[in-house]
Design a protein around this motif. Structure first.
Motif, PDB file in Angstrom:
ATOM      1  N   UNK A  27      24.327  18.378  47.204  1.00  0.00           N
ATOM      2  CA  UNK A  27      23.740  19.675  47.536  1.00  0.00           C
ATOM      3  C   UNK A  27      22.479  19.382  48.320  1.00  0.00           C
ATOM      4  N   UNK A  28      22.334  20.029  49.461  1.00  0.00           N
ATOM      5  CA  UNK A  28      21.171  19.827  50.311  1.00  0.00           C
ATOM      6  C   UNK A  28      20.358  21.113  50.328  1.00  0.00           C
ATOM      7  N   UNK A  29      19.081  20.981  49.973  1.00  0.00           N
ATOM      8  CA  UNK A  29      18.153  22.106  50.059  1.00  0.00           C
ATOM      9  C   UNK A  29      17.349  21.924  51.338  1.00  0.00           C
ATOM     10  N   UNK A  30      17.522  22.861  52.242  1.00  0.00           N
ATOM     11  CA  UNK A  30      16.921  22.793  53.570  1.00  0.00           C
ATOM     12  C   UNK A  30      16.160  24.089  53.799  1.00  0.00           C
ATOM     13  N   UNK A  31      14.828  24.015  53.688  1.00  0.00           N
ATOM     14  CA  UNK A  31      14.050  25.248  53.760  1.00  0.00           C
ATOM     15  C   UNK A  31      14.431  26.128  52.584  1.00  0.00           C
ATOM     16  N   UNK A  32      14.731  27.377  52.853  1.00  0.00           N
ATOM     17  CA  UNK A  32      15.170  28.287  51.798  1.00  0.00           C
ATOM     18  C   UNK A  32      16.671  28.284  51.604  1.00  0.00           C
ATOM     19  N   UNK A  33      17.398  27.509  52.409  1.00  0.00           N
ATOM     20  CA  UNK A  33      18.857  27.469  52.327  1.00  0.00           C
ATOM     21  C   UNK A  33      19.322  26.288  51.473  1.00  0.00           C
ATOM     22  N   UNK A  34      20.440  26.481  50.815  1.00  0.00           N
ATOM     23  CA  UNK A  34      21.065  25.414  50.038  1.00  0.00           C
ATOM     24  C   UNK A  34      22.548  25.411  50.377  1.00  0.00           C
ATOM     25  N   UNK A  35      23.092  24.225  50.617  1.00  0.00           N
ATOM     26  CA  UNK A  35      24.537  24.118  50.816  1.00  0.00           C
ATOM     27  C   UNK A  35      25.027  22.826  50.194  1.00  0.00           C
ATOM     28  N   UNK A  36      26.280  22.836  49.789  1.00  0.00           N
ATOM     29  CA  UNK A  36      26.904  21.672  49.180  1.00  0.00           C
ATOM     30  C   UNK A  36      27.913  21.117  50.175  1.00  0.00           C
ATOM     31  N   UNK A  37      27.849  19.810  50.382  1.00  0.00           N
ATOM     32  CA  UNK A  37      28.645  19.150  51.404  1.00  0.00           C
ATOM     33  C   UNK A  37      29.379  17.968  50.791  1.00  0.00           C
ATOM     34  N   UNK A  38      30.674  17.904  51.030  1.00  0.00           N
ATOM     35  CA  UNK A  38      31.461  16.741  50.644  1.00  0.00           C
ATOM     36  C   UNK A  38      31.605  15.876  51.889  1.00  0.00           C
ATOM     37  N   UNK A  39      31.014  14.697  51.832  1.00  0.00           N
ATOM     38  CA  UNK A  39      30.967  13.791  52.980  1.00  0.00           C
ATOM     39  C   UNK A  39      32.335  13.136  53.162  1.00  0.00           C
ATOM     40  N   UNK A  40      32.860  13.224  54.364  1.00  0.00           N
ATOM     41  CA  UNK A  40      34.148  12.598  54.674  1.00  0.00           C
ATOM     42  C   UNK A  40      34.137  12.205  56.143  1.00  0.00           C
ATOM     43  N   UNK A  41      33.588  11.031  56.424  1.00  0.00           N
ATOM     44  CA  UNK A  41      33.514  10.562  57.800  1.00  0.00           C
ATOM     45  C   UNK A  41      34.515   9.442  58.016  1.00  0.00           C
ATOM     46  N   UNK A  42      34.774   9.174  59.267  1.00  0.00           N
ATOM     47  CA  UNK A  42      35.604   8.020  59.614  1.00  0.00           C
ATOM     48  C   UNK A  42      34.805   6.766  59.354  1.00  0.00           C
ATOM     49  N   UNK A  43      35.490   5.656  59.199  1.00  0.00           N
ATOM     50  CA  UNK A  43      34.809   4.409  58.845  1.00  0.00           C
ATOM     51  C   UNK A  43      33.821   3.933  59.906  1.00  0.00           C
ATOM     52  N   UNK A  44      33.982   4.379  61.152  1.00  0.00           N
ATOM     53  CA  UNK A  44      33.061   3.941  62.207  1.00  0.00           C
ATOM     54  C   UNK A  44      31.853   4.858  62.360  1.00  0.00           C
ATOM     55  N   UNK A  45      31.736   5.882  61.518  1.00  0.00           N
ATOM     56  CA  UNK A  45      30.593   6.805  61.580  1.00  0.00           C
ATOM     57  C   UNK A  45      29.617   6.431  60.473  1.00  0.00           C
ATOM     58  N   UNK A  46      28.409   6.014  60.870  1.00  0.00           N
ATOM     59  CA  UNK A  46      27.423   5.652  59.862  1.00  0.00           C
ATOM     60  C   UNK A  46      26.153   6.492  59.934  1.00  0.00           C
ATOM     61  N   UNK A  47      26.079   7.404  60.890  1.00  0.00           N
ATOM     62  CA  UNK A  47      24.924   8.297  60.991  1.00  0.00           C
ATOM     63  C   UNK A  47      25.358   9.618  61.620  1.00  0.00           C
ATOM     64  N   UNK A  48      24.819  10.704  61.080  1.00  0.00           N
ATOM     65  CA  UNK A  48      25.152  12.051  61.542  1.00  0.00           C
ATOM     66  C   UNK A  48      23.871  12.872  61.568  1.00  0.00           C
ATOM     67  N   UNK A  49      23.582  13.588  62.644  1.00  0.00           N
ATOM     68  CA  UNK A  49      22.430  14.495  62.615  1.00  0.00           C
ATOM     69  C   UNK A  49      22.679  15.581  61.564  1.00  0.00           C
ATOM     70  N   UNK A  50      21.722  15.805  60.684  1.00  0.00           N
ATOM     71  CA  UNK A  50      21.889  16.809  59.635  1.00  0.00           C
ATOM     72  C   UNK A  50      22.192  18.179  60.226  1.00  0.00           C
TER      73      UNK A  50
END
Length: 108
Positions: A59-82
């Motif tokens: 769960x990410x609290x960003x400012x007044x917003x909150x969202x829950x994210x299930x991370x599922x990236x490809x094996x070659x992805x090691x960084x993602x802009x939030x």
């Protein structure tokens, strides 16, 4: 509409249809509000990065917003802009999410 107009618009339509509805789809899914996350990550205006594991639900609290994210990236992805995974309308952030390998996928 003339045949020429339709033919001229076809490449633009094809491009529009190839763009995902939301970029988060490429990096996992925004989980339902009732999902249980393993941890909560607070992101402030000074947060530069956060670390998650592939397959983790956070769960990410960003400012007044909150969202829950299930991370599922490809094996070659090691960084993602939030900002790419935050729901539309969330406060702007320049934080980067670093995605590590899930412990459940390591060879013993």
């Amino acid at each position: 509409m003339t045949k020429t107009t339709i033919l001229a618009a076809a490449p633009l339509l094809a491009l529009a249809l190839s763009i995902p509805a939301h970029a988060a789809d490429s990096y996992g899914t925004v989980a339902p509000a009732t999902s249980t996350a393993g941890r909560v990550i607070d992101v402030t205006p000074t947060t530069r990065y956060v670390n998650v594991a592939n397959g983790e639900t956070v769960t990410i609290r960003l400012g007044g917003d909150t969202f829950t994210w299930t991370v599922a990236t490809r094996s070659n992805v090691d960084a993602v802009p939030l900002a790419r995974v935050a729901p539309e309308g969330s406060p702007a952030t320049s934080a980067v999410v670093y995605v590590g390998q899930s412990a459940s996928y390591h060879n013993s």
